[in-house]
Design a protein around this motif. Structure first.
Motif, PDB file in Angstrom:
ATOM      1  N   SER A  64       4.243 -11.231   5.172  1.00 42.77           N
ATOM      2  CA  SER A  64       3.239 -11.579   5.972  1.00 42.77           C
ATOM      3  C   SER A  64       3.530 -12.871   6.750  1.00 42.77           C
ATOM      4  O   SER A  64       4.378 -13.749   6.093  1.00 42.77           O
ATOM      5  CB  SER A  64       2.119 -11.823   5.086  1.00 42.77           C
ATOM      6  OG  SER A  64       1.729 -10.623   4.496  1.00 42.77           O
ATOM      7  N   PRO A  65       2.901 -13.239   7.778  1.00 44.94           N
ATOM      8  CA  PRO A  65       3.095 -14.651   8.317  1.00 44.94           C
ATOM      9  C   PRO A  65       2.765 -15.628   7.385  1.00 44.94           C
ATOM     10  O   PRO A  65       1.740 -15.538   6.558  1.00 44.94           O
ATOM     11  CB  PRO A  65       1.974 -14.609   9.511  1.00 44.94           C
ATOM     12  CG  PRO A  65       1.678 -13.104   9.738  1.00 44.94           C
ATOM     13  CD  PRO A  65       2.022 -12.363   8.504  1.00 44.94           C
ATOM     14  N   GLY A  66       3.468 -16.668   7.290  1.00 50.17           N
ATOM     15  CA  GLY A  66       3.137 -17.842   6.299  1.00 50.17           C
ATOM     16  C   GLY A  66       3.392 -17.499   5.042  1.00 50.17           C
ATOM     17  O   GLY A  66       3.271 -18.338   3.929  1.00 50.17           O
ATOM     18  N   SER A  67       3.950 -16.133   4.562  1.00 52.80           N
ATOM     19  CA  SER A  67       4.341 -15.877   3.157  1.00 52.80           C
ATOM     20  C   SER A  67       5.519 -17.041   2.656  1.00 52.80           C
ATOM     21  O   SER A  67       5.306 -16.901   1.073  1.00 52.80           O
ATOM     22  CB  SER A  67       4.757 -14.755   2.790  1.00 52.80           C
ATOM     23  OG  SER A  67       5.856 -14.031   3.659  1.00 52.80           O
ATOM     24  N   GLY A  68       6.290 -17.796   3.036  1.00 53.74           N
ATOM     25  CA  GLY A  68       7.026 -18.506   2.631  1.00 53.74           C
ATOM     26  C   GLY A  68       8.486 -18.207   3.234  1.00 53.74           C
ATOM     27  O   GLY A  68       9.469 -18.576   2.417  1.00 53.74           O
ATOM     28  N   VAL A 145       9.905 -10.780  12.047  1.00 62.28           N
ATOM     29  CA  VAL A 145       8.601 -11.173  12.343  1.00 62.28           C
ATOM     30  C   VAL A 145       7.506 -11.077  11.105  1.00 62.28           C
ATOM     31  O   VAL A 145       7.547 -10.091  10.460  1.00 62.28           O
ATOM     32  CB  VAL A 145       7.873 -10.197  13.576  1.00 62.28           C
ATOM     33  CG1 VAL A 145       6.896 -10.693  14.064  1.00 62.28           C
ATOM     34  CG2 VAL A 145       9.120 -10.281  14.696  1.00 62.28           C
ATOM     35  N   GLY A 146       6.718 -11.960  10.992  1.00 60.68           N
ATOM     36  CA  GLY A 146       5.710 -11.875  10.151  1.00 60.68           C
ATOM     37  C   GLY A 146       4.496 -10.774  10.106  1.00 60.68           C
ATOM     38  O   GLY A 146       3.947 -10.879  10.953  1.00 60.68           O
ATOM     39  N   ASN A 147       4.741  -9.826   9.360  1.00 64.15           N
ATOM     40  CA  ASN A 147       4.118  -8.780   9.410  1.00 64.15           C
ATOM     41  C   ASN A 147       4.315  -7.705   8.317  1.00 64.15           C
ATOM     42  O   ASN A 147       5.605  -7.486   7.991  1.00 64.15           O
ATOM     43  CB  ASN A 147       4.760  -7.980  10.694  1.00 64.15           C
ATOM     44  CG  ASN A 147       3.749  -6.658  11.123  1.00 64.15           C
ATOM     45  OD1 ASN A 147       3.192  -6.075  10.622  1.00 64.15           O
ATOM     46  ND2 ASN A 147       4.151  -6.401  12.443  1.00 64.15           N
ATOM     47  N   THR A 192       4.043 -19.651  -6.566  1.00 66.18           N
ATOM     48  CA  THR A 192       3.765 -19.543  -7.881  1.00 66.18           C
ATOM     49  C   THR A 192       3.018 -20.816  -8.429  1.00 66.18           C
ATOM     50  O   THR A 192       2.174 -20.840  -9.203  1.00 66.18           O
ATOM     51  CB  THR A 192       4.677 -18.916  -8.788  1.00 66.18           C
ATOM     52  OG1 THR A 192       5.723 -19.794  -8.791  1.00 66.18           O
ATOM     53  CG2 THR A 192       5.082 -17.640  -8.539  1.00 66.18           C
ATOM     54  N   ASP A 193       3.435 -21.948  -7.687  1.00 67.64           N
ATOM     55  CA  ASP A 193       2.796 -23.211  -8.029  1.00 67.64           C
ATOM     56  C   ASP A 193       1.372 -23.284  -7.731  1.00 67.64           C
ATOM     57  O   ASP A 193       0.629 -24.050  -8.196  1.00 67.64           O
ATOM     58  CB  ASP A 193       3.601 -24.510  -7.496  1.00 67.64           C
ATOM     59  CG  ASP A 193       3.520 -24.209  -6.118  1.00 67.64           C
ATOM     60  OD1 ASP A 193       2.980 -25.140  -5.151  1.00 67.64           O
ATOM     61  OD2 ASP A 193       4.292 -23.360  -5.350  1.00 67.64           O
ATOM     62  N   LEU A 194       1.048 -22.566  -7.071  1.00 65.37           N
ATOM     63  CA  LEU A 194      -0.514 -22.299  -6.451  1.00 65.37           C
ATOM     64  C   LEU A 194      -1.204 -21.502  -7.378  1.00 65.37           C
ATOM     65  O   LEU A 194      -2.733 -21.521  -7.105  1.00 65.37           O
ATOM     66  CB  LEU A 194      -0.646 -22.093  -5.001  1.00 65.37           C
ATOM     67  CG  LEU A 194       0.320 -23.089  -3.908  1.00 65.37           C
ATOM     68  CD1 LEU A 194       0.142 -22.532  -2.422  1.00 65.37           C
ATOM     69  CD2 LEU A 194      -0.421 -24.369  -3.894  1.00 65.37           C
ATOM     70  N   ILE A 195      -0.807 -20.721  -8.236  1.00 66.93           N
ATOM     71  CA  ILE A 195      -1.438 -19.654  -8.887  1.00 66.93           C
ATOM     72  C   ILE A 195      -2.884 -20.407  -9.637  1.00 66.93           C
ATOM     73  O   ILE A 195      -4.039 -19.955  -9.566  1.00 66.93           O
ATOM     74  CB  ILE A 195      -0.591 -19.040  -9.972  1.00 66.93           C
ATOM     75  CG1 ILE A 195       0.408 -18.062  -9.191  1.00 66.93           C
ATOM     76  CG2 ILE A 195      -1.677 -18.390 -10.958  1.00 66.93           C
ATOM     77  CD1 ILE A 195       1.073 -17.324 -10.285  1.00 66.93           C
ATOM     78  N   SER A 222       8.593 -20.477  -7.042  1.00 61.59           N
ATOM     79  CA  SER A 222       8.068 -21.579  -6.430  1.00 61.59           C
ATOM     80  C   SER A 222       9.095 -22.399  -5.667  1.00 61.59           C
ATOM     81  O   SER A 222       9.728 -22.893  -6.306  1.00 61.59           O
ATOM     82  CB  SER A 222       6.998 -22.407  -7.061  1.00 61.59           C
ATOM     83  OG  SER A 222       6.796 -23.535  -6.443  1.00 61.59           O
ATOM     84  N   VAL A 223       8.997 -22.313  -4.348  1.00 59.64           N
ATOM     85  CA  VAL A 223       9.941 -23.344  -3.682  1.00 59.64           C
ATOM     86  C   VAL A 223       9.730 -24.614  -4.022  1.00 59.64           C
ATOM     87  O   VAL A 223      10.679 -25.514  -4.100  1.00 59.64           O
ATOM     88  CB  VAL A 223      10.294 -22.988  -2.118  1.00 59.64           C
ATOM     89  CG1 VAL A 223      11.308 -24.040  -1.406  1.00 59.64           C
ATOM     90  CG2 VAL A 223      10.821 -21.553  -1.965  1.00 59.64           C
ATOM     91  N   LYS A 224       8.361 -24.982  -3.981  1.00 57.43           N
ATOM     92  CA  LYS A 224       7.779 -26.039  -4.058  1.00 57.43           C
ATOM     93  C   LYS A 224       8.264 -26.843  -5.338  1.00 57.43           C
ATOM     94  O   LYS A 224       8.803 -28.058  -5.556  1.00 57.43           O
ATOM     95  CB  LYS A 224       6.511 -26.412  -3.917  1.00 57.43           C
ATOM     96  CG  LYS A 224       5.683 -27.614  -3.737  1.00 57.43           C
ATOM     97  CD  LYS A 224       4.547 -27.762  -3.285  1.00 57.43           C
ATOM     98  CE  LYS A 224       3.883 -29.166  -3.077  1.00 57.43           C
ATOM     99  NZ  LYS A 224       3.540 -29.710  -2.000  1.00 57.43           N
TER     100      LYS A 224
END
Ligand SMILES: Nc1nc2c(ncn2[C@@H]2O[C@H](COP(=O)(O)OP(=O)(O)OP(=O)(O)O)[C@@H](O)[C@H]2O)c(=O)[nH]1
Ligand SMILES: [Mg+2]
Length: 243
Positions: A64-68, A145-147, A192-195, A222-224
């Motif tokens: 998806s768009p913005g999935s990372g 493309v994010g999709n 996954t840091d946002l779980i 998590s890349v973060k």
């Protein structure tokens, strides 16, 4: 699929596109789709041969768009860029923002702008691969493309397809967009840091991905925070070119 109805050429349309094509003669949509995919597959095979001749690998990164996707590729280029020769082909409707991010990470990147198109096709990738002048034994990432829909249908000649799925997208995506997960060799669950802050059940996500595609490899990271990244790097290091 947008190209089966000509959405990719929206500017030439002289009518509102919010319709279902009932006005087309029976079978015409299916025939167009078959022709487009058939031609795409021929070029995809050429891409495969081009890569094989160089003992080079290619991954089609979808999601998806913005999935990372770009964030993961940037990190990979920074952390493994000394170990491997990487190239990145970036697909977006407009802008060269993602290619610039990759170049800042020290890796050669080409940006493709699809304008009204919603996916990359094998012909676009063919031109980009030649322009990149890829070295033997290198690895080219294609960020599609994010999709979560159209890119599933287009073989680009890649060795593996990787779907990037972030925890912020919610749990329902694998069951709602099964073709993307079914066509992928690897599912990377990102952010996954946002779980703790979102309604996302990791167990359920794993189960739904595997229900859609039994046997698929699933990596969570998590890349973060960096958690789980090593599993992705190991998967890349162990990548073998045979199908
Ligand atoms: N918290 C957190 N944020 C992340 C992580 N990975 C990516 N992001 C953020 O998610 C946003 C979108 O990331 P991108 O890498 O640009 O997403 P993309 O999939 O390339 O997006 P498109 O190219 O538009 O399809 C950015 O603000 C990133 O910083 C992560 O692991 N954790
Ligand atoms: Mg991106």
């Amino acid at each position: 699929m947008c190209d089966s109805c000509g959405c990719g050429e929206m500017p030439d349309h002289d009518h509102d596109h919010g319709h279902d094509h009932e006005h087309l003669p029976d079978g015409r949509i299916i025939k167009v789709q078959k022709d487009i995919l058939g031609e795409n597959n021929l070029i995809a095979e050429r891409n495969r041969g081009f890569l094989e001749a160089r003992h080079a690998a290619c991954l089609n990164v979808v999601g998806s768009p913005g999935s990372g996707k770009t964030t993961l590729l940037e990190k990979t280029c920074r952390d493994l860029g000394k170990e491997h020769t990487f190239y990145v082909i970036e697909g977006d409707q407009q802008s060269s923002l993602d290619a610039e991010r990759i170049r800042s990470a020290g890796v050669k990147a080409i940006q493709i702008n699809t304008e009204y198109g919603c996916h990359l096709d094998a012909g676009m990738v063919n031109k980009a691969l030649k322009e990149l002048e890829i070295q033997d034994q290198s690895l080219t990432f294609i960020e599609n493309v994010g999709n979560l829909v159209c890119p599933a249908l287009f073989n680009l000649g890649e060795n593996r397809r990787v779907v990037v799925y972030s925890v912020t997208e919610g749990n329902d995506k694998p069951l709602k967009y099964p073709y993307m997960f079914r066509s992928a060799h690897l599912a990377v669950i990102t952010k996954t840091d946002l779980i703790p802050y979102v309604d996302f059940d990791l167990e359920q996500a794993r189960a739904d991905i595997r229900k859609t595609h039994p046997g698929i490899t699933v990596i969570e990271l998590s890349v973060k925070s960096g958690e789980g990244l090593e599993a992705w790097f190991t998967w890349l290091r162990e990548l073998r070119l045979e199908p």
